[in-house]
Design an enzyme around this catalytic site. Structure first.
Site, PDB file in Angstrom:
ATOM      1  N   LEU A  17       6.955  -0.512   2.453  1.00  0.00           N
ATOM      2  CA  LEU A  17       7.272  -0.146   3.835  1.00  0.00           C
ATOM      3  C   LEU A  17       6.602  -1.093   4.830  1.00  0.00           C
ATOM      4  O   LEU A  17       7.195  -1.459   5.847  1.00  0.00           O
ATOM      5  CB  LEU A  17       6.834   1.303   4.099  1.00  0.00           C
ATOM      6  N   TYR A 165      -3.660  13.828  -1.759  1.00  0.00           N
ATOM      7  CA  TYR A 165      -2.681  13.038  -1.003  1.00  0.00           C
ATOM      8  C   TYR A 165      -2.199  13.819   0.221  1.00  0.00           C
ATOM      9  O   TYR A 165      -2.155  13.274   1.336  1.00  0.00           O
ATOM     10  CB  TYR A 165      -1.514  12.682  -1.931  1.00  0.00           C
TER      11      TYR A 165
HETATM   12  N1  LIG Z   1       7.361   4.889  -0.940  1.00  0.00           N
HETATM   13  C1  LIG Z   1       7.444   6.150  -0.620  1.00  0.00           C
HETATM   14  O1  LIG Z   1       8.321   6.882  -1.102  1.00  0.00           O
HETATM   15  C2  LIG Z   1       6.472   6.766   0.369  1.00  0.00           C
HETATM   16  C3  LIG Z   1       6.700   8.078   0.774  1.00  0.00           C
HETATM   17  C4  LIG Z   1       5.840   8.667   1.683  1.00  0.00           C
HETATM   18  C5  LIG Z   1       4.762   7.948   2.168  1.00  0.00           C
HETATM   19  N2  LIG Z   1       4.549   6.683   1.755  1.00  0.00           N
HETATM   20  C6  LIG Z   1       3.383   5.983   2.312  1.00  0.00           C
HETATM   21  O2  LIG Z   1       3.792   4.766   2.864  1.00  0.00           O
HETATM   22  C7  LIG Z   1       2.723   3.810   2.765  1.00  0.00           C
HETATM   23  C8  LIG Z   1       3.259   2.557   2.107  1.00  0.00           C
HETATM   24  O3  LIG Z   1       3.713   2.898   0.804  1.00  0.00           O
HETATM   25  P1  LIG Z   1       4.656   1.936  -0.060  1.00  0.00           P
HETATM   26  O4  LIG Z   1       5.580   2.806  -0.795  1.00  0.00           O
HETATM   27  O5  LIG Z   1       5.152   0.836   0.797  1.00  0.00           O
HETATM   28  O6  LIG Z   1       3.564   1.430  -1.119  1.00  0.00           O
HETATM   29  P2  LIG Z   1       3.269  -0.037  -1.720  1.00  0.00           P
HETATM   30  O7  LIG Z   1       2.345   0.208  -2.851  1.00  0.00           O
HETATM   31  O8  LIG Z   1       4.520  -0.784  -1.935  1.00  0.00           O
HETATM   32  O9  LIG Z   1       2.462  -0.739  -0.528  1.00  0.00           O
HETATM   33  C9  LIG Z   1       1.185  -0.311  -0.133  1.00  0.00           C
HETATM   34  C10 LIG Z   1       0.349  -1.527   0.206  1.00  0.00           C
HETATM   35  O10 LIG Z   1      -0.935  -1.053   0.656  1.00  0.00           O
HETATM   36  C11 LIG Z   1      -1.928  -1.897   0.109  1.00  0.00           C
HETATM   37  N3  LIG Z   1      -3.199  -1.177   0.040  1.00  0.00           N
HETATM   38  C12 LIG Z   1      -3.508  -0.113  -0.746  1.00  0.00           C
HETATM   39  N4  LIG Z   1      -4.795   0.238  -0.556  1.00  0.00           N
HETATM   40  C13 LIG Z   1      -5.303  -0.612   0.387  1.00  0.00           C
HETATM   41  C14 LIG Z   1      -6.579  -0.757   1.001  1.00  0.00           C
HETATM   42  N5  LIG Z   1      -7.616   0.035   0.673  1.00  0.00           N
HETATM   43  N6  LIG Z   1      -6.730  -1.735   1.924  1.00  0.00           N
HETATM   44  C15 LIG Z   1      -5.704  -2.559   2.248  1.00  0.00           C
HETATM   45  N7  LIG Z   1      -4.488  -2.486   1.677  1.00  0.00           N
HETATM   46  C16 LIG Z   1      -4.290  -1.517   0.767  1.00  0.00           C
HETATM   47  C17 LIG Z   1      -1.405  -2.270  -1.272  1.00  0.00           C
HETATM   48  O11 LIG Z   1      -2.020  -3.458  -1.755  1.00  0.00           O
HETATM   49  C18 LIG Z   1       0.083  -2.447  -1.007  1.00  0.00           C
HETATM   50  O12 LIG Z   1       0.405  -3.781  -0.683  1.00  0.00           O
HETATM   51  C19 LIG Z   1       1.607   4.517   1.977  1.00  0.00           C
HETATM   52  O13 LIG Z   1       0.659   5.028   2.910  1.00  0.00           O
HETATM   53  C20 LIG Z   1       2.321   5.649   1.273  1.00  0.00           C
HETATM   54  O14 LIG Z   1       1.467   6.749   1.040  1.00  0.00           O
HETATM   55  C21 LIG Z   1       5.380   6.066   0.862  1.00  0.00           C
END
Ligand SMILES: NC(=O)c1ccc[n+]([C@@H]2O[C@H](COP(=O)([O-])OP(=O)(O)OC[C@H]3O[C@@H](n4cnc5c(N)ncnc54)[C@H](O)[C@@H]3O)[C@@H](O)[C@H]2O)c1
Length: 259
Positions: A17, A165
């Site tokens: 995202l 979470y």
């Molecule tokens: N994908 C989904 O279905 C979904 C649904 C609801 C919420 N979210 C939320 O959206 C956000 C992005 O999720 P995504 O699906 O793109 O995940 P993703 O794993 O593709 O991307 C997350 C990014 O955050 C980085 N990251 C993690 N911990 C970190 C830290 N301590 N410091 C700096 N960077 C850090 C990771 O390296 C990664 O590049 C998250 O907060 C997740 O909880 C995602």
């Protein structure tokens, strides 16, 4: 808010995202700094959009301070902050092992880690970015900046195993309005997105039958969300000056079941 020419920081911008939002902002003429722990992917995304990568762990004060210093030296003080860095884990609050019958509870260090990354990490970046935005000259309407946080539908309908979470994401939802109120006299807006199930690398690792079942559980459209659909909402929250203090679901009308 006119986006073109602004600078932005996108945490978690190396993937999913955050990456989609970094690309969407760059397409609007925004200079983007990516804060992430994944240097390889972060450098690649930054290079492809003419941005800057900052190797940042949002759980560390020093690391975040160094990230803002590097980003601001390279592209100027950001008017936009998008918080996408985050992760999850799963464990029952208390239960019995199926195999041995042993009674276990949620490990507290694992609970705390999720709160530190998703909730405290988000607030750390919001507070430090807002402090920087105060130094900016206001735009028309007295506007100085816009912040978008990422929660999850798990803030409202968390599933079995999601205590940590959901608590972390519920915290992000809960702080949206008070932060917007704290920053209102400085012209900084704050909004939060609650994504449903999106097709990101996090999800790509799941087996196909699991992904198919998840897609079928969405009322309409019957598929996972595209990161570009999240990015479109995040960009609109920055552009639209009347968007403030809101928590918005983007989820195809899904309401998560208990498990
Ligand atoms: N994908 C989904 O279905 C979904 C649904 C609801 C919420 N979210 C939320 O959206 C956000 C992005 O999720 P995504 O699906 O793109 O995940 P993703 O794993 O593709 O991307 C997350 C990014 O955050 C980085 N990251 C993690 N911990 C970190 C830290 N301590 N410091 C700096 N960077 C850090 C990771 O390296 C990664 O590049 C998250 O907060 C997740 O909880 C995602």
């Amino acid at each position: 808010m006119k986006l073109s020419g602004c600078s932005a920081v996108v945490t978690g911008g190396a993937s999913g995202l955050g990456e989609a939002t970094a690309r969407a902002l760059a397409a609007e003429g925004v200079k983007v700094a990516i804060f992430d722990m994944n240097a390889e992917k972060g450098e690649a995304v930054a290079a492809s959009i003419g941005g800057v990568f900052c190797n940042v762990n949002v759980t560390s004060d020093e690391s975040v301070d160094a990230g803002f210093a590097k980003a601001r030296a390279a592209i100027g003080q950001e008017r936009i902050l998008i918080n996408c860095a985050g992760t999850g884990n799963a464990a029952k609050t208390a239960g019995r092992s199926r195999e041995t019958g042993e009674i276990k509870h949620f490990p507290l260090d694992a609970f705390n880690m999720i709160i530190q990354i998703n909730l405290v990490g988000t607030f750390r970046c919001v507070a430090k970015s807002a402090a920087g935005m105060l130094t900016l000259e206001p735009l028309e309407d007295g506007e100085r900046g816009a912040i978008v946080n990422t929660a999850s539908v798990a803030a409202e309908d968390g599933q079995m195993g999601q205590a940590a979470y959901s608590a972390s994401k519920g915290g992000v939802v809960g702080m949206t309005l008070p932060i917007a109120r704290d920053l209102m006299s400085e012209g900084i807006r704050v909004n939060t997105i609650l994504p449903g199930i999106f097709n990101t690398p996090l999800m790509n690792n799941a087996p196909q039958n699991v992904k198919d079942a998840l897609a079928a559980s969405v009322p309409f459209p019957k598929r996972l969300g595209n990161p570009s659909e999240y990015a479109s909402l995040a960009v609109e929250m920055c552009r639209n000056s009347y968007f403030n203090g809101e928590d918005v679901r983007i989820d195809g009308a899904i309401r998560m079941s208990p498990r």
